[in-house]
Design an enzyme around this catalytic site. Sequence first.
Site, PDB file in Angstrom:
ATOM      1  N   GLY A  38      -4.801  -1.662   5.213  1.00  0.00           N
ATOM      2  CA  GLY A  38      -4.095  -2.861   4.751  1.00  0.00           C
ATOM      3  C   GLY A  38      -4.799  -4.144   5.153  1.00  0.00           C
ATOM      4  O   GLY A  38      -5.043  -5.031   4.343  1.00  0.00           O
ATOM      5  N   ARG A  39      -5.219  -4.240   6.422  1.00  0.00           N
ATOM      6  CA  ARG A  39      -5.860  -5.462   6.921  1.00  0.00           C
ATOM      7  C   ARG A  39      -7.303  -5.626   6.443  1.00  0.00           C
ATOM      8  O   ARG A  39      -7.947  -6.627   6.722  1.00  0.00           O
ATOM      9  CB  ARG A  39      -5.774  -5.510   8.441  1.00  0.00           C
ATOM     10  CG  ARG A  39      -6.303  -4.261   9.134  1.00  0.00           C
ATOM     11  CD  ARG A  39      -5.901  -4.251  10.589  1.00  0.00           C
ATOM     12  NE  ARG A  39      -6.335  -3.024  11.277  1.00  0.00           N
ATOM     13  CZ  ARG A  39      -5.619  -1.896  11.302  1.00  0.00           C
ATOM     14  NH1 ARG A  39      -4.438  -1.844  10.688  1.00  0.00           N
ATOM     15  NH2 ARG A  39      -6.070  -0.825  11.938  1.00  0.00           N
ATOM     16  N   HIS A  56      -5.377 -31.262  19.136  1.00  0.00           N
ATOM     17  CA  HIS A  56      -4.176 -31.980  19.611  1.00  0.00           C
ATOM     18  C   HIS A  56      -3.060 -30.998  19.937  1.00  0.00           C
ATOM     19  O   HIS A  56      -1.895 -31.372  20.023  1.00  0.00           O
ATOM     20  CB  HIS A  56      -3.723 -32.976  18.532  1.00  0.00           C
ATOM     21  CG  HIS A  56      -4.707 -34.052  18.281  1.00  0.00           C
ATOM     22  ND1 HIS A  56      -4.728 -35.241  18.973  1.00  0.00           N
ATOM     23  CD2 HIS A  56      -5.776 -34.098  17.436  1.00  0.00           C
ATOM     24  CE1 HIS A  56      -5.746 -35.980  18.561  1.00  0.00           C
ATOM     25  NE2 HIS A  56      -6.397 -35.310  17.617  1.00  0.00           N
ATOM     26  N   GLU A 109      -4.438  -5.741  15.166  1.00  0.00           N
ATOM     27  CA  GLU A 109      -3.915  -4.447  14.702  1.00  0.00           C
ATOM     28  C   GLU A 109      -5.021  -3.381  14.770  1.00  0.00           C
ATOM     29  O   GLU A 109      -4.749  -2.198  14.849  1.00  0.00           O
ATOM     30  CB  GLU A 109      -3.368  -4.557  13.274  1.00  0.00           C
ATOM     31  CG  GLU A 109      -2.345  -3.480  12.934  1.00  0.00           C
ATOM     32  CD  GLU A 109      -1.557  -3.772  11.668  1.00  0.00           C
ATOM     33  OE1 GLU A 109      -2.127  -3.647  10.559  1.00  0.00           O
ATOM     34  OE2 GLU A 109      -0.371  -4.108  11.777  1.00  0.00           O
ATOM     35  N   GLU A 131      10.656  -4.787   4.038  1.00  0.00           N
ATOM     36  CA  GLU A 131      10.704  -6.220   3.708  1.00  0.00           C
ATOM     37  C   GLU A 131      10.310  -6.452   2.248  1.00  0.00           C
ATOM     38  O   GLU A 131      10.944  -7.226   1.523  1.00  0.00           O
ATOM     39  CB  GLU A 131       9.757  -7.014   4.618  1.00  0.00           C
ATOM     40  CG  GLU A 131      10.120  -7.010   6.094  1.00  0.00           C
ATOM     41  CD  GLU A 131       9.437  -5.885   6.857  1.00  0.00           C
ATOM     42  OE1 GLU A 131       9.116  -4.833   6.240  1.00  0.00           O
ATOM     43  OE2 GLU A 131       9.241  -6.032   8.076  1.00  0.00           O
ATOM     44  N   LYS A 173       9.632   0.104  12.650  1.00  0.00           N
ATOM     45  CA  LYS A 173      10.251   0.043  11.323  1.00  0.00           C
ATOM     46  C   LYS A 173      11.488   0.937  11.285  1.00  0.00           C
ATOM     47  O   LYS A 173      12.539   0.563  10.793  1.00  0.00           O
ATOM     48  CB  LYS A 173       9.242   0.494  10.260  1.00  0.00           C
ATOM     49  CG  LYS A 173       8.002  -0.377  10.145  1.00  0.00           C
ATOM     50  CD  LYS A 173       7.060   0.214   9.076  1.00  0.00           C
ATOM     51  CE  LYS A 173       5.747  -0.529   9.015  1.00  0.00           C
ATOM     52  NZ  LYS A 173       4.798   0.034   8.039  1.00  0.00           N
ATOM     53  N   LYS A 199       0.850  -1.206   0.000  1.00  0.00           N
ATOM     54  CA  LYS A 199       0.000   0.000   0.000  1.00  0.00           C
ATOM     55  C   LYS A 199       0.881   1.250   0.000  1.00  0.00           C
ATOM     56  O   LYS A 199       0.708   2.144  -0.800  1.00  0.00           O
ATOM     57  CB  LYS A 199      -0.906  -0.035   1.229  1.00  0.00           C
ATOM     58  CG  LYS A 199      -1.792   1.167   1.377  1.00  0.00           C
ATOM     59  CD  LYS A 199      -2.687   1.077   2.587  1.00  0.00           C
ATOM     60  CE  LYS A 199      -3.315   2.457   2.857  1.00  0.00           C
ATOM     61  NZ  LYS A 199      -4.131   2.459   4.082  1.00  0.00           N
TER      62      LYS A 199
END
Length: 528
Positions: free
Chosen positions: A263-264, A378, A347, A210, A490, A204
């Site tokens: 973004g999410r 499990h 977030e 990264e 960041k 975005k």
Amino acid sequence: MSSNSVNWKELLRHYEATVDLSLHKRFDSDPERAKKLGFECGDLWVDVAKQKVDTETIDLLFDLAEEQGVTSFFHSMSFGEVVNLSEARPALHTFLRRPLSEESGKDLRSISENINETFNRMSELAEKIKSKQLLGFSGKVINSVINLGIGGSHLGPFMAFEALQDYVNPEIEMRWSSGLDAADLDNALQGLDPESTIVIICSKTFSTSETISAANRVLNWLSSNGVSDPTTQVFAATASPEKALSFGVVQENIFSFSESVGGRFSLASPVALGLMISIGCKNFEEMLDGMNIIDRHVLEVTRNIPMLLGLIDVWNNSIIGTNSLAIVPYSYRLRYFPSHLQQLMMESLGKSVSSEGESLKTKSGVAVFGASGTDAQHSFFQMLHQGTETIPVDLIGFARLSNETSQELIANLIAQAETLAFGQDTDEKGIPLLPHKILPGDKPSTVILAPDLSPSILGQLVALYEHRTVSAGVVLGINPFDQWGVEFGKQAAKEIANELQSSKIDTNRDDSTQTLMKRYSHWRDGKP
Ligand code: F6P
């Protein structure tokens, strides 16, 4: 929300009056409980009868929602008004899946016309690849895609890609890489032919280190493998087209969207271009239509189900005092849904200051975790059944999966909901169990059932949780759309990386940090 709200006090009184009512007692005292607390929402069935609520609780929770203006918040959002106060932006994610015909007003229409124009360009590209018309630099047919992105630019699209494996085009090899670790990208590139591969850079901001680092590595991979001019093979999905242009992506390969799409919340945006290429335009549109079904439900039904689930989250977290939420989809294909929801819910709700800048008086978001159905049984279900901590759990199941195990999976889901709720204190002969074997029960769960895992159902599930999260945020008085907490990390990482590179560690840093940096540098340089 100020804790001296009338409705909040009513809820606290109601909690004190009902806290000792076990689920056993609640079911015994009301034979109609299941009917009163089971709801249709789109094509989903949502059962909250095994939550520690009653119809009176729900009435009080909706009164609180009304007092906190949740309904008007959603209407403002649907009109493109500024609802993300700290960034002075609207929240436009529902516009991405709203048919142009639903638009009213000139301004909103222009937003939607841009969205539709970009969507049409995405579809053209997807169709071109599907029909083997897109050629790489050397004239080879493009048949592979590497998708780069992180956070909301990866988790949603990747989750959907895995969830909709029954719909992917087997002739297109779709790979995903999200992390900074080169091993992640190397693994994703394994076996791909650079001359038949395109890369989609999903970011975005087009400044996430990264993703940019991975993009540069892919450009090197292309150029060092015969693609001397990668221009036609590099695409971008971003809200910062000017940065994509300066990175070297050509205009016609940039698919932009509004910076007012979080973004999410961006699964319906161009960051899902890779998903559209893989499942095809028709299935992608079906997913958007599913999202729109829930978007309309929220606007048309005052006491709607996403809002109810968000209110029950507030009831569990801020009044009962639970500290986490488990998400357990009984479907291998949906195994990444908890990871997507982790970002969406944590977030959005992981804040301690209200939209007005005041410290919260009540607890806000909780830790969200999860895994697919029987794997989770499990793994962490022991704690759900016998732990000292009450952990509400969402159990998500499908009547028809594309294989013969649906019934067994549903049997496990229903058995877990029942056992969590009612426990077990005798053996099959009715003999009381020893203390360490007793399941106390009274553990809350919500069951969400769907007929199948189609693109529409996936869209409905995603939108259900988006609106659930926003509802909880509004009730709590926090801004669900910003994420200031992750911005500074960041920058700090960049500064520390520079110091490690130059081996000039800032001596103003705390001893622990300096020791870690020295220890790393020592080992990096091969010193014992
Ligand atoms: O985690 C912080 C964050 O800004 C998320 O909100 C976002 O989804 C992610 O980083 C990636 O950001 P971008 O899409 O700008 O690369």
